[in-house]
Write an enzyme that holds these catalytic residues in place. Sequence first.
Site, PDB file in Angstrom:
ATOM      1  N   CYS A  58      -8.827 -20.043  10.566  1.00 31.78           N
ATOM      2  CA  CYS A  58      -9.012 -19.388   9.279  1.00 31.78           C
ATOM      3  C   CYS A  58      -8.408 -20.265   8.199  1.00 31.78           C
ATOM      4  CB  CYS A  58      -8.451 -17.978   9.277  1.00 31.78           C
ATOM      5  SG  CYS A  58      -6.775 -17.806   9.877  1.00 31.78           S
ATOM      6  N   TYR A  59      -8.691 -19.899   6.968  1.00 33.64           N
ATOM      7  CA  TYR A  59      -8.358 -20.767   5.842  1.00 33.64           C
ATOM      8  C   TYR A  59      -7.442 -20.071   4.854  1.00 33.64           C
ATOM      9  CZ  TYR A  59     -11.804 -23.834   7.762  1.00 33.64           C
ATOM     10  OH  TYR A  59     -12.473 -24.674   8.622  1.00 33.64           O
ATOM     11  N   ILE A  60      -6.409 -20.790   4.467  1.00 32.87           N
ATOM     12  CA  ILE A  60      -5.513 -20.343   3.409  1.00 32.87           C
ATOM     13  C   ILE A  60      -6.080 -20.816   2.073  1.00 32.87           C
ATOM     14  CG2 ILE A  60      -3.175 -20.575   2.479  1.00 32.87           C
ATOM     15  CD1 ILE A  60      -2.312 -20.882   5.511  1.00 32.87           C
TER      16      ILE A  60
END
Length: 164
Positions: free
Chosen positions: A27-29
Amino acid sequence: MEIERKFLIDKIPFNINELEKHIISQCYISTDPVLRIRRLDDEYILTVKSNGRMERIEIEKELTKQEYEELQTMAHGNVIEKKRYIIPLTDYGYPDLKVELDIFSGLFKGLIIAEVEFPDKEKASSFRAPDFLSRDVTMDDRFFNSTLSTMKHNDIENLINSLN
Protein backbone atom coordinates in the site's frame (compact mmCIF):
# COMPACT_ATOMS: atom_id res chain seq x y z
CA MET A 1 18.61 3.20 -9.63
CA GLU A 2 15.77 1.04 -10.93
CA ILE A 3 15.59 0.44 -14.68
CA GLU A 4 12.66 -1.72 -15.73
CA ARG A 5 10.16 -2.35 -18.49
CA LYS A 6 6.59 -3.52 -17.96
CA PHE A 7 4.59 -5.87 -20.18
CA LEU A 8 1.12 -7.35 -20.31
CA ILE A 9 0.69 -11.08 -20.81
CA ASP A 10 -2.24 -12.53 -22.73
CA LYS A 11 -1.53 -16.16 -21.90
CA ILE A 12 1.04 -17.80 -19.64
CA PRO A 13 2.75 -20.43 -21.83
CA PHE A 14 4.19 -22.60 -19.06
CA ASN A 15 3.37 -24.16 -15.70
CA ILE A 16 3.83 -21.40 -13.13
CA ASN A 17 3.57 -23.88 -10.26
CA GLU A 18 7.16 -24.91 -10.99
CA LEU A 19 8.46 -21.35 -10.55
CA GLU A 20 9.75 -19.47 -7.51
CA LYS A 21 6.76 -17.67 -5.98
CA HIS A 22 6.23 -14.81 -3.53
CA ILE A 23 3.09 -13.40 -1.91
CA ILE A 24 2.95 -9.59 -1.95
CA SER A 25 0.67 -7.08 -0.29
CA GLN A 26 1.50 -3.40 -0.61
CA CYS A 27 0.00 0.00 0.00
CA TYR A 28 1.00 3.60 -0.45
CA ILE A 29 1.55 6.43 1.97
CA SER A 30 2.29 8.75 -0.97
CA THR A 31 2.22 8.37 -4.74
CA ASP A 32 4.16 11.56 -5.56
CA PRO A 33 6.89 10.81 -4.70
CA VAL A 34 6.17 7.13 -4.23
CA LEU A 35 6.37 6.02 -0.62
CA ARG A 36 5.30 2.38 -0.45
CA ILE A 37 5.20 -0.28 2.22
CA ARG A 38 5.24 -3.92 1.17
CA ARG A 39 4.90 -7.29 2.79
CA LEU A 40 6.87 -9.79 0.70
CA ASP A 41 6.24 -13.21 2.18
CA ASP A 42 7.51 -12.67 5.76
CA GLU A 43 9.60 -9.57 5.03
CA TYR A 44 8.50 -5.95 5.42
CA ILE A 45 9.96 -3.26 3.17
CA LEU A 46 9.71 0.51 2.90
CA THR A 47 10.37 1.81 -0.62
CA VAL A 48 10.87 5.35 -1.84
CA LYS A 49 10.83 5.96 -5.62
CA SER A 50 11.40 9.08 -7.66
CA ASN A 51 9.17 10.04 -10.57
CA GLY A 52 9.84 8.35 -13.89
CA ARG A 53 8.74 5.43 -15.98
CA MET A 54 11.57 3.20 -17.21
CA GLU A 55 14.31 4.71 -15.07
CA ARG A 56 14.02 6.10 -11.54
CA ILE A 57 15.70 6.21 -8.19
CA GLU A 58 14.57 3.47 -5.81
CA ILE A 59 15.63 3.11 -2.20
CA GLU A 60 14.46 0.21 -0.05
CA LYS A 61 14.77 -0.28 3.69
CA GLU A 62 13.80 -3.27 5.78
CA LEU A 63 11.06 -2.74 8.36
CA THR A 64 10.02 -4.69 11.42
CA LYS A 65 6.51 -6.10 11.41
CA GLN A 66 5.53 -3.50 14.03
CA GLU A 67 6.89 -0.62 11.93
CA TYR A 68 5.03 -1.97 8.90
CA GLU A 69 1.77 -2.17 10.84
CA GLU A 70 2.19 1.36 12.20
CA LEU A 71 2.90 2.72 8.71
CA GLN A 72 -0.17 0.91 7.38
CA THR A 73 -2.32 3.29 9.41
CA MET A 74 -0.95 6.16 7.26
CA ALA A 75 -1.61 4.42 3.93
CA HIS A 76 -4.46 5.38 1.66
CA GLY A 77 -6.05 4.05 -1.50
CA ASN A 78 -6.31 0.48 -2.72
CA VAL A 79 -4.21 -2.31 -1.29
CA ILE A 80 -2.34 -4.15 -4.05
CA GLU A 81 -2.32 -7.93 -3.61
CA LYS A 82 -0.52 -10.27 -5.95
CA LYS A 83 1.49 -13.42 -6.39
CA ARG A 84 4.87 -12.89 -8.01
CA TYR A 85 6.48 -15.64 -10.05
CA ILE A 86 10.13 -15.44 -11.07
CA ILE A 87 10.92 -16.52 -14.63
CA PRO A 88 14.60 -16.77 -15.61
CA LEU A 89 15.20 -15.62 -19.19
CA THR A 90 18.20 -17.90 -19.74
CA ASP A 91 16.31 -19.97 -22.36
CA TYR A 92 15.50 -16.74 -24.23
CA GLY A 93 19.12 -15.61 -24.57
CA TYR A 94 19.30 -13.43 -21.46
CA PRO A 95 21.16 -15.42 -18.77
CA ASP A 96 21.37 -12.38 -16.46
CA LEU A 97 17.69 -11.31 -16.67
CA LYS A 98 14.44 -12.54 -15.20
CA VAL A 99 10.76 -11.71 -15.48
CA GLU A 100 8.80 -10.89 -12.36
CA LEU A 101 5.31 -12.05 -13.30
CA ASP A 102 2.64 -10.49 -11.09
CA ILE A 103 -0.79 -12.12 -10.98
CA PHE A 104 -3.06 -9.74 -9.13
CA SER A 105 -5.91 -10.72 -6.82
CA GLY A 106 -8.51 -8.87 -4.78
CA LEU A 107 -9.72 -5.69 -6.51
CA PHE A 108 -7.33 -6.30 -9.41
CA LYS A 109 -8.16 -9.95 -10.13
CA GLY A 110 -7.60 -10.63 -13.82
CA LEU A 111 -4.66 -8.27 -14.18
CA ILE A 112 -1.29 -9.81 -15.07
CA ILE A 113 1.79 -7.62 -15.44
CA ALA A 114 5.37 -8.71 -16.08
CA GLU A 115 8.39 -6.59 -15.19
CA VAL A 116 11.97 -7.02 -16.31
CA GLU A 117 14.70 -5.15 -14.43
CA PHE A 118 17.89 -4.22 -16.25
CA PRO A 119 21.43 -3.36 -15.12
CA ASP A 120 21.53 -0.31 -17.43
CA LYS A 121 19.41 1.76 -19.82
CA GLU A 122 21.21 0.43 -22.91
CA LYS A 123 20.27 -3.16 -22.09
CA ALA A 124 16.67 -2.08 -21.38
CA SER A 125 16.42 -0.29 -24.74
CA SER A 126 17.90 -3.17 -26.75
CA PHE A 127 15.84 -5.89 -25.00
CA ARG A 128 13.82 -8.06 -27.39
CA ALA A 129 10.92 -9.40 -25.39
CA PRO A 130 10.04 -13.11 -25.63
CA ASP A 131 6.71 -13.80 -27.37
CA PHE A 132 4.85 -14.43 -24.11
CA LEU A 133 5.35 -10.76 -23.16
CA SER A 134 2.60 -9.39 -25.37
CA ARG A 135 2.44 -5.60 -24.99
CA ASP A 136 4.99 -3.15 -23.62
CA VAL A 137 3.22 -0.82 -21.16
CA THR A 138 6.32 0.79 -19.66
CA MET A 139 5.16 4.27 -20.63
CA ASP A 140 1.49 3.71 -19.69
CA ASP A 141 0.96 5.15 -16.20
CA ARG A 142 -2.22 3.08 -15.71
CA PHE A 143 -0.10 -0.02 -15.11
CA PHE A 144 2.06 1.38 -12.32
CA ASN A 145 1.12 -0.03 -8.93
CA SER A 146 1.09 3.46 -7.45
CA THR A 147 -1.52 4.48 -10.03
CA LEU A 148 -3.56 1.32 -9.41
CA SER A 149 -3.61 2.21 -5.73
CA THR A 150 -5.43 5.48 -6.51
CA MET A 151 -8.01 4.13 -8.98
CA LYS A 152 -11.72 4.13 -8.26
CA HIS A 153 -13.42 0.72 -8.41
CA ASN A 154 -15.23 1.55 -11.66
CA ASP A 155 -11.94 2.55 -13.33
CA ILE A 156 -10.33 -0.69 -12.16
CA GLU A 157 -13.19 -2.69 -13.71
CA ASN A 158 -12.89 -0.76 -16.98
CA LEU A 159 -9.13 -1.27 -17.12
CA ILE A 160 -9.36 -5.02 -16.56
CA ASN A 161 -12.28 -5.39 -19.00
CA SER A 162 -10.31 -3.50 -21.68
CA LEU A 163 -7.64 -6.20 -21.54
CA ASN A 164 -10.00 -9.06 -22.43
